[in-house]
Design a protein around this motif. Sequence first.
Motif, PDB file in Angstrom:
ATOM      1  N   ALA A  82       2.988   6.413 122.701  1.00 39.85           N
ATOM      2  CA  ALA A  82       3.215   7.852 122.811  1.00 39.85           C
ATOM      3  C   ALA A  82       2.730   8.392 124.160  1.00 39.85           C
ATOM      4  O   ALA A  82       3.378   9.253 124.768  1.00 39.85           O
ATOM      5  N   GLU A  86       5.006  10.088 127.025  1.00 44.54           N
ATOM      6  CA  GLU A  86       4.698  11.441 127.499  1.00 44.54           C
ATOM      7  C   GLU A  86       4.577  11.484 129.021  1.00 44.54           C
ATOM      8  O   GLU A  86       5.034  12.431 129.658  1.00 44.54           O
ATOM      9  N   GLY A  91       6.920  16.005 126.987  1.00 44.78           N
ATOM     10  CA  GLY A  91       7.377  16.901 125.933  1.00 44.78           C
ATOM     11  C   GLY A  91       8.571  16.434 125.136  1.00 44.78           C
ATOM     12  O   GLY A  91       9.012  17.150 124.227  1.00 44.78           O
ATOM     13  N   LEU A  94       8.325  12.979 120.058  1.00 46.14           N
ATOM     14  CA  LEU A  94       7.520  13.488 118.952  1.00 46.14           C
ATOM     15  C   LEU A  94       7.229  12.326 118.015  1.00 46.14           C
ATOM     16  O   LEU A  94       8.151  11.672 117.511  1.00 46.14           O
ATOM     17  N   ILE A 131      -4.166  11.621 121.172  1.00 44.63           N
ATOM     18  CA  ILE A 131      -2.842  12.141 120.834  1.00 44.63           C
ATOM     19  C   ILE A 131      -3.028  13.502 120.174  1.00 44.63           C
ATOM     20  O   ILE A 131      -3.529  13.585 119.051  1.00 44.63           O
ATOM     21  N   GLU A 134      -0.110  18.598 118.362  1.00 43.41           N
ATOM     22  CA  GLU A 134       1.223  19.149 118.618  1.00 43.41           C
ATOM     23  C   GLU A 134       2.247  18.085 119.012  1.00 43.41           C
ATOM     24  O   GLU A 134       3.437  18.373 119.073  1.00 43.41           O
ATOM     25  N   ARG A 135       1.821  16.853 119.267  1.00 43.34           N
ATOM     26  CA  ARG A 135       2.755  15.783 119.613  1.00 43.34           C
ATOM     27  C   ARG A 135       2.969  14.814 118.451  1.00 43.34           C
ATOM     28  O   ARG A 135       3.501  13.727 118.649  1.00 43.34           O
ATOM     29  N   ARG A 136       2.570  15.200 117.250  1.00 41.21           N
ATOM     30  CA  ARG A 136       2.774  14.350 116.078  1.00 41.21           C
ATOM     31  C   ARG A 136       3.181  15.213 114.892  1.00 41.21           C
ATOM     32  O   ARG A 136       2.868  16.403 114.828  1.00 41.21           O
TER      33      ARG A 136
END
Length: 287
Positions: A82, A86, A91, A94, A131, A134-136
């Motif tokens: 991840a 990124e 962005g 996900l 991590i 907001e990214r999972r």
Amino acid sequence: MAQRLVSVWQPFFLSSESRGAAVDAATELEELGYSRIWFSGGFGENVAPRFREILDGTKRIGVASGIVSIWHSSPAEVAEFAQDAERAHPGRFLLGIGASHAVVVESSGTSYRKPYTRMVEYLDGLDAAGIPAERRILAALGPRMLDLARDRSAGAHPYFAPAEHTAEARTAIGPDRLLAPEVAVVVDPDPTTARATARQYATRYLALPNYTNNLRRFGFTDEDFAGGGSDRLIDALIPCGGVDEVAAGLEKHYQAGADEVAIQVLNGGDDTAFPADSFRALAAVLI
């Protein structure tokens, strides 16, 4: 509720043996205006490289795992992927994670015990690896997992659930979390053949207690689960018909509170072929 997004959930992107075919399909979806591509992370020890291949081969469209199993990859392994995604494509990736199902996990030789506790520990590991929430996103059906999705992730990614569940999930996770249900559809104006295609797909999921227990909370019974699903169940779960009828079925999820609907076009059980014509026709109505 956030802006209304139209996405794609399609097993083709993992099952296709051709990287070029997968990237070509993703590029067309990007050009059609779809917001994100979802597909399973599979059950390997690491995140499937196909996610990165599609990110590298496209320019704007989001890519999400729906899901990476918390039983088959460690938080450190997932975090490394991840973070790399990124850095290369800020962005756009996900990370969807989920507890899968006992029969699936144990068939691979892994013990399936206390999935909620396992998820909490996994999220702790992702926190430690850097991590951010907001990214999972979490595959969440029941109340406890929905609460966890609200408190420790960007939101919830339910699968194989009716619009009534979408409404319940929105209440559970609140107005500020992403709610992105997968919804399978059959683009076929013949109700007999359309429901036959839907039942072929539904049969595998109606054998999994996580899904049937969730459906029972919305009034469905063993009679509805028999034979690949009653008409009532199929009509509630899998919008079928012409493009306008399918769009009306998807609209129920938006009206129930979905920010994003991840559309899975059923392709008669053939995960190696991409149903491009259906996605083109749906884009003309939905996007």
